[in-house]
Motif scaffolding. Structure first.
Motif, mmCIF file in Angstrom:
data_model
loop_
_atom_site.group_PDB
_atom_site.id
_atom_site.type_symbol
_atom_site.label_atom_id
_atom_site.label_comp_id
_atom_site.label_asym_id
_atom_site.label_seq_id
_atom_site.Cartn_x
_atom_site.Cartn_y
_atom_site.Cartn_z
ATOM 1 N N PRO A 105 0.832 -1.215 0.000
ATOM 2 C CA PRO A 105 0.000 0.000 0.000
ATOM 3 C C PRO A 105 0.861 1.258 0.000
ATOM 4 O O PRO A 105 1.863 1.328 0.706
ATOM 5 N N MET A 106 0.453 2.252 -0.786
ATOM 6 C CA MET A 106 1.243 3.470 -0.937
ATOM 7 C C MET A 106 1.398 4.199 0.398
ATOM 8 O O MET A 106 2.454 4.776 0.663
ATOM 9 N N GLU A 107 0.363 4.146 1.241
ATOM 10 C CA GLU A 107 0.485 4.824 2.535
ATOM 11 C C GLU A 107 1.556 4.188 3.407
ATOM 12 O O GLU A 107 2.209 4.874 4.204
ATOM 13 N N LEU A 108 1.787 2.879 3.243
ATOM 14 C CA LEU A 108 2.841 2.206 3.998
ATOM 15 C C LEU A 108 4.212 2.588 3.445
ATOM 16 O O LEU A 108 5.157 2.835 4.212
ATOM 17 N N ILE A 109 4.345 2.654 2.118
ATOM 18 C CA ILE A 109 5.604 3.073 1.501
ATOM 19 C C ILE A 109 5.963 4.483 1.948
ATOM 20 O O ILE A 109 7.112 4.779 2.294
ATOM 21 N N ALA A 164 -1.777 -4.126 6.711
ATOM 22 C CA ALA A 164 -0.633 -3.343 6.228
ATOM 23 C C ALA A 164 -0.938 -1.854 6.288
ATOM 24 O O ALA A 164 -0.085 -1.042 6.632
ATOM 25 N N ARG A 165 -2.173 -1.483 5.961
ATOM 26 C CA ARG A 165 -2.548 -0.071 6.020
ATOM 27 C C ARG A 165 -2.617 0.417 7.472
ATOM 28 O O ARG A 165 -2.317 1.587 7.758
ATOM 29 N N GLU A 166 -3.002 -0.461 8.390
ATOM 30 C CA GLU A 166 -3.001 -0.097 9.814
ATOM 31 C C GLU A 166 -1.575 0.141 10.305
ATOM 32 O O GLU A 166 -1.300 1.078 11.058
#
Length: 309
Positions: free
Chosen positions: A196-200, A228-230
């Protein structure tokens, strides 16, 4: 003197440029000699001249090669303020006449910050040629980040490979731009699109960390994308990039346990002492339990008044 923009690798990758110039020459021959010379002069200057341009007139391209081009920009701003812009950026003139950045995004942003014109080399380039030039320039960096290179690959495939027919060409452009093995292009694209882009963004470039750790993170994200997003919100931002990446892997590897639901018998407790009955219930159940008890007591009293049937 204009800066030499490309190396031999880029010239080889853009073999069709000569054909395009020949077509322009044919068009110019159809006009009067004077006009033709003027047009040729303008065209040649537009291709190779280094000039000062209003940075607000240059737009960003669709494929980025940095997670955040403005990260750590203060040092570059200070350097350009004190010493001036030493290396020009490269921009291309698009079919609609606009100027679009090929490389040098941070220098462009720094000049915007300073409110001064940016020194740029302007060239006529196709989108494919621009992406190859961008990739070649990125390879010249001292410490290229794996995930940023992977995002660059994914961006090329996203923009140029929208159909099955164009996807193969997009992959070719990607491995020419980064000068990597074709099989690695597919792997990098999967990693960049599977996390997920927010994790990157929460991890950042993580300079110095290679493919293996990012690939491990990708496998974990495949198993539980929502988790993963959490994790992106749980990573401490005070840590350096590589440690943030390790933290993400650890958080995704550790199973997050949820507290078990209380049994219904634990939510309603009934006690008796002599003729006194006590009922302890959870707050959310209290109204319903009270209504049920009142109804039950009413029914019991009614039966007592009418006696046994």
């Amino acid at each position: 003197m204009a800066r030499k923009v490309f190396g031999d690798s880029l010239k080889n990758a853009m073999g069709n440029a000569a054909t395009a110039e020949e077509d322009v020459d044919l068009d110019l021959k159809r006009t009067s000699p004077t006009v033709a010379r003027a047009q040729a002069s303008v065209l040649e200057e537009d291709k190779h001249a280094t000039r000062l341009i209003d940075p607000s007139a240059v737009r960003m391209s669709a494929v980025m090669d940095r997670i955040d081009p403005s990260d750590g920009l203060e040092e570059l701003v200070s350097s350009i303020r004190e010493h001036g812009q030493k290396v020009p950026i490269l921009v291309r003139r698009t079919q609609d006449g606009a100027l679009e950045i090929v490389y040098g995004r941070r220098r462009l942003l720094a000049c915007r910050e300073l409110g001064q014109k940016v020194r740029a080399t302007v060239m006529e380039m196709t989108e494919e040629e621009a992406l190859i030039a961008q990739g070649v320039e990125n390879n010249a960096r001292q410490d290229p980040s794996f995930i940023e290179r992977a995002l660059f690959v994914a961006g090329i495939i996203r923009e140029l490979g929208k159909t099955d027919e164009t996807r193969k060409n997009a992959q070719t452009i990607a491995y020419r731009a980064l000068q990597i093995d074709e099989s690695l292009v597919s792997r990098m694209n999967r990693i960049a699109t599977g996390i997920p882009m927010e994790l990157i963004q929460a991890i950042g470039p993580a300079h110095g960390v290679g493919r293996r750790v990012w690939e491990k993170l990708f496998r974990l994200c495949e198993k539980d994308a929502s988790r993963a997003r959490e994790v992106a919100r749980e990573i401490p931002r005070t840590l350096p990039g590589p440690e943030r990446l390790d933290a993400a892997v650890t958080l995704l590897t550790t199973t997050k346990t949820t507290p078990p639901k209380a049994e219904s018998s634990e939510r309603v407790k009934i006690g008796r002492k002599g003729n006194r009955i006590t009922i302890d219930v959870d707050a959310d159940l209290a109204p319903r339990v009270e209504d049920a008890i009142r109804k039950l007591i009413g029914e019991l009293l009614d039966r007592g008044q009418h006696g046994p049937e």
